[in-house]
Design an enzyme around this catalytic site. Sequence first.
Site, PDB file in Angstrom:
ATOM      1  N   THR A   1      33.096 -10.209  71.082  1.00 57.66           N
ATOM      2  CA  THR A   1      32.140 -11.192  70.577  1.00 57.66           C
ATOM      3  C   THR A   1      32.685 -11.755  69.269  1.00 57.66           C
ATOM      4  O   THR A   1      32.839 -11.017  68.291  1.00 57.66           O
ATOM      5  CB  THR A   1      30.775 -10.516  70.333  1.00 57.66           C
ATOM      6  OG1 THR A   1      30.345  -9.949  71.582  1.00 57.66           O
ATOM      7  CG2 THR A   1      29.738 -11.501  69.825  1.00 57.66           C
TER       8      THR A   1
ATOM      9  N   TYR B   1       9.345  -5.440  74.602  1.00 59.21           N
ATOM     10  CA  TYR B   1       8.770  -4.142  74.271  1.00 59.21           C
ATOM     11  C   TYR B   1       8.805  -3.877  72.769  1.00 59.21           C
ATOM     12  O   TYR B   1       9.874  -3.874  72.167  1.00 59.21           O
ATOM     13  CB  TYR B   1       9.504  -3.016  75.008  1.00 59.21           C
ATOM     14  CG  TYR B   1       9.295  -3.093  76.494  1.00 59.21           C
ATOM     15  CD1 TYR B   1       8.199  -2.471  77.081  1.00 59.21           C
ATOM     16  CD2 TYR B   1      10.158  -3.825  77.298  1.00 59.21           C
ATOM     17  CE1 TYR B   1       7.989  -2.563  78.452  1.00 59.21           C
ATOM     18  CE2 TYR B   1       9.949  -3.920  78.668  1.00 59.21           C
ATOM     19  CZ  TYR B   1       8.862  -3.293  79.237  1.00 59.21           C
ATOM     20  OH  TYR B   1       8.643  -3.390  80.587  1.00 59.21           O
TER      21      TYR B   1
ATOM     22  N   GLY C   1      18.840  -1.265  67.713  1.00 60.45           N
ATOM     23  CA  GLY C   1      20.067  -0.778  67.081  1.00 60.45           C
ATOM     24  C   GLY C   1      21.237  -1.159  67.952  1.00 60.45           C
ATOM     25  O   GLY C   1      21.207  -2.195  68.612  1.00 60.45           O
TER      26      GLY C   1
ATOM     27  N   CYS D   1      25.703  -4.172  68.931  1.00 58.96           N
ATOM     28  CA  CYS D   1      25.736  -5.637  69.099  1.00 58.96           C
ATOM     29  C   CYS D   1      24.663  -6.386  68.319  1.00 58.96           C
ATOM     30  O   CYS D   1      24.993  -7.178  67.440  1.00 58.96           O
ATOM     31  CB  CYS D   1      25.640  -5.972  70.580  1.00 58.96           C
ATOM     32  SG  CYS D   1      27.133  -5.475  71.467  1.00 58.96           S
TER      33      CYS D   1
ATOM     34  N   LEU E   1      27.651  -7.444  79.358  1.00 68.40           N
ATOM     35  CA  LEU E   1      27.173  -6.167  79.903  1.00 68.40           C
ATOM     36  C   LEU E   1      26.246  -5.453  78.913  1.00 68.40           C
ATOM     37  O   LEU E   1      26.323  -5.684  77.709  1.00 68.40           O
ATOM     38  CB  LEU E   1      28.350  -5.260  80.267  1.00 68.40           C
ATOM     39  CG  LEU E   1      29.315  -4.808  79.163  1.00 68.40           C
ATOM     40  CD1 LEU E   1      28.750  -3.687  78.331  1.00 68.40           C
ATOM     41  CD2 LEU E   1      30.625  -4.372  79.785  1.00 68.40           C
ATOM     42  N   LYS E   2      25.367  -4.618  79.482  1.00 68.45           N
ATOM     43  CA  LYS E   2      24.471  -3.811  78.647  1.00 68.45           C
ATOM     44  C   LYS E   2      24.964  -2.376  78.680  1.00 68.45           C
ATOM     45  O   LYS E   2      25.187  -1.842  79.770  1.00 68.45           O
ATOM     46  CB  LYS E   2      23.033  -3.838  79.190  1.00 68.45           C
ATOM     47  CG  LYS E   2      22.410  -5.196  79.286  1.00 68.45           C
ATOM     48  CD  LYS E   2      20.966  -5.108  79.782  1.00 68.45           C
ATOM     49  CE  LYS E   2      20.823  -4.764  81.260  1.00 68.45           C
ATOM     50  NZ  LYS E   2      21.294  -5.789  82.213  1.00 68.45           N
ATOM     51  N   GLU E   3      25.117  -1.758  77.534  1.00 71.71           N
ATOM     52  CA  GLU E   3      25.453  -0.337  77.536  1.00 71.71           C
ATOM     53  C   GLU E   3      24.356   0.407  78.285  1.00 71.71           C
ATOM     54  O   GLU E   3      23.183   0.065  78.197  1.00 71.71           O
ATOM     55  CB  GLU E   3      25.565   0.191  76.105  1.00 71.71           C
ATOM     56  CG  GLU E   3      26.936  -0.047  75.537  1.00 71.71           C
ATOM     57  CD  GLU E   3      27.080   0.411  74.100  1.00 71.71           C
ATOM     58  OE1 GLU E   3      26.488   1.433  73.723  1.00 71.71           O
ATOM     59  OE2 GLU E   3      27.785  -0.285  73.350  1.00 71.71           O
TER      60      GLU E   3
ATOM     61  N   LYS F   1      27.419 -16.402  73.461  1.00 73.68           N
ATOM     62  CA  LYS F   1      27.205 -14.957  73.307  1.00 73.68           C
ATOM     63  C   LYS F   1      26.285 -14.672  72.111  1.00 73.68           C
ATOM     64  O   LYS F   1      25.353 -13.867  72.207  1.00 73.68           O
ATOM     65  CB  LYS F   1      28.564 -14.271  73.137  1.00 73.68           C
ATOM     66  CG  LYS F   1      28.483 -12.789  72.860  1.00 73.68           C
ATOM     67  CD  LYS F   1      27.892 -12.012  74.021  1.00 73.68           C
ATOM     68  CE  LYS F   1      27.545 -10.598  73.589  1.00 73.68           C
ATOM     69  NZ  LYS F   1      26.923  -9.813  74.636  1.00 73.68           N
TER      70      LYS F   1
ATOM     71  N   GLU G   1      31.458 -11.144  76.842  1.00 67.82           N
ATOM     72  CA  GLU G   1      30.947 -10.120  77.756  1.00 67.82           C
ATOM     73  C   GLU G   1      29.443  -9.935  77.549  1.00 67.82           C
ATOM     74  O   GLU G   1      28.989  -9.818  76.428  1.00 67.82           O
ATOM     75  CB  GLU G   1      31.692  -8.800  77.505  1.00 67.82           C
ATOM     76  CG  GLU G   1      31.276  -7.690  78.423  1.00 67.82           C
ATOM     77  CD  GLU G   1      31.294  -8.120  79.893  1.00 67.82           C
ATOM     78  OE1 GLU G   1      32.347  -8.527  80.387  1.00 67.82           O
ATOM     79  OE2 GLU G   1      30.228  -8.054  80.538  1.00 67.82           O
TER      80      GLU G   1
END
Length: 446
Positions: free
Chosen positions: A121, A257, A263, A266, A156-158, A210, A154
């Site tokens: 990023t 939510y 945290g 990213c 993607l989500k951890e 991004k 990218e």
Amino acid sequence: MKVTVIGTGYVGLVTGACLSEMGNHVVCLDVDARKIEILNTGGIPIHEPGLQELVQRNASAGRLEFTTDIARAVAHGTLQFIAVGTPPDEDGSADLQYVTAAARNIGRLMTDHKVIVDKSTVPVGTADRVRAAVAEELAKRGVELAFSVASNPEFLKEGAAVEDFLKPDRIIIGTEDERATLLLRALYSPFVRNHDRLLVMDIRSAEFSKYAANAMLATRISFMNELSRLAEAVGADIEQVRVGIGSDPRIGTHFLYPGAGYGGSCFPKDVKALARSSAEAGLPSKMMAAVEAVNEEQKLVLVKKIVAQYGEDLHGKTFAVWGLAFKPNTDDMREAPSRVVIAELVRRGARVQAYDPVAAAEAKRVLALDLGPDALSAVHFAPSAPAALAGADALVIVTEWKEFRTPDFDVLAATLADKRVFDGRNLYDPALVRGFGLAYHSIGRR
Ligand SMILES: NC(=O)c1ccc[n+]([C@@H]2O[C@H](COP(=O)([O-])OP(=O)(O)OC[C@H]3O[C@@H](n4cnc5c(N)ncnc54)[C@H](O)[C@@H]3O)[C@@H](O)[C@H]2O)c1
């Protein structure tokens, strides 16, 4: 295709493994010899569901290799993905030293045409810096070689990284070069077979997309967190409000939510970096400043509730803390709200009995740095969620791992001396919890 991935962290390792799964021959490079050693001996340096099997399968098939040898990595791939870290610099801007170092290595060692792809990023304009760094190194060598630079941020989500990479919502490619576009289209075609989710755009727009995505997501969280405080003050229930607004398709139910703050590696840094880019452009962002400020306060929300109950001095109190990773299904502790919660409890004299299904080792490492050895002795790591409760006065839930969703409330009530639960993720129905004789403090609910 021959692919090199530079940086074998959460993004680089997943990228390398998933690209090799489609039959590409991938070499993953890292400067961290420890990581490469773990990978070369069949281990895996991070927790990410499904990743270990994927890595082992493709490494055994000889399609996925790991090295610290820069020359070998540069020689290997026609496509050179840069997936190194871009941590925040002192002024909040993205620190591009690792990206630039990776680019310089390519320029220093390449002997044929390369397509260099920024996957890290990076702020708008970084592709130009990468191009300049490579060109400078080639000029130093007195060689003329053609190369292309593309942006492929990218998303993607951890915690769901493999799944996201294999079945992406979209793939964004920023190029201004036909050859790079063709190669990247071909590389990604197996991932978008049933419907084309590959978006090709100019490089600056790709880089910007991004930050825009992460800033939007962080904004939704801070928005809900700010509203949750108001809900408490005016006697509304933020969970009912959430459902009430989420049913509007213009708003949607995802990512609404309220909780103990965001945290991870990213959102915090990307919000800061976007704020910094805005300021540098002479357009200071009021929204990013607010998103960050709300989040900093929100990380303290559980501690405030605890202090409201017990007072500032927490000597003699023991808190079980469930969930340390910044979110479930990862061992990533970067900017995790649990670090703030634990530091604040320990600072006030409390003892902590912490449990996380996978992040304990990483938590020990980062908490040792956060707290120092003396204060760290107030934190004990329990081997299971029930074990963390033994001898505790109250339970504090910071990360919403699935195994915390339906605890044995009878055991909670029998074990916790004060019969009190501070829930930073609104996991339970308040009436249900209270039915077991437990006092229940959650976020944005009466
Ligand atoms: N973690 C995520 O969920 C996520 C998601 C999307 C995008 N990103 C972005 O991807 C980038 C990487 O993030 P990450 O979480 O994978 O970072 P990470 O810290 O897990 O991994 C980065 C790796 O790069 C290595 N490295 C640094 N300099 C190098 C060099 N010159 N040559 C080779 N290796 C080098 C480091 O040793 C480290 O292993 C960041 O820009 C991040 O913002 C991360």
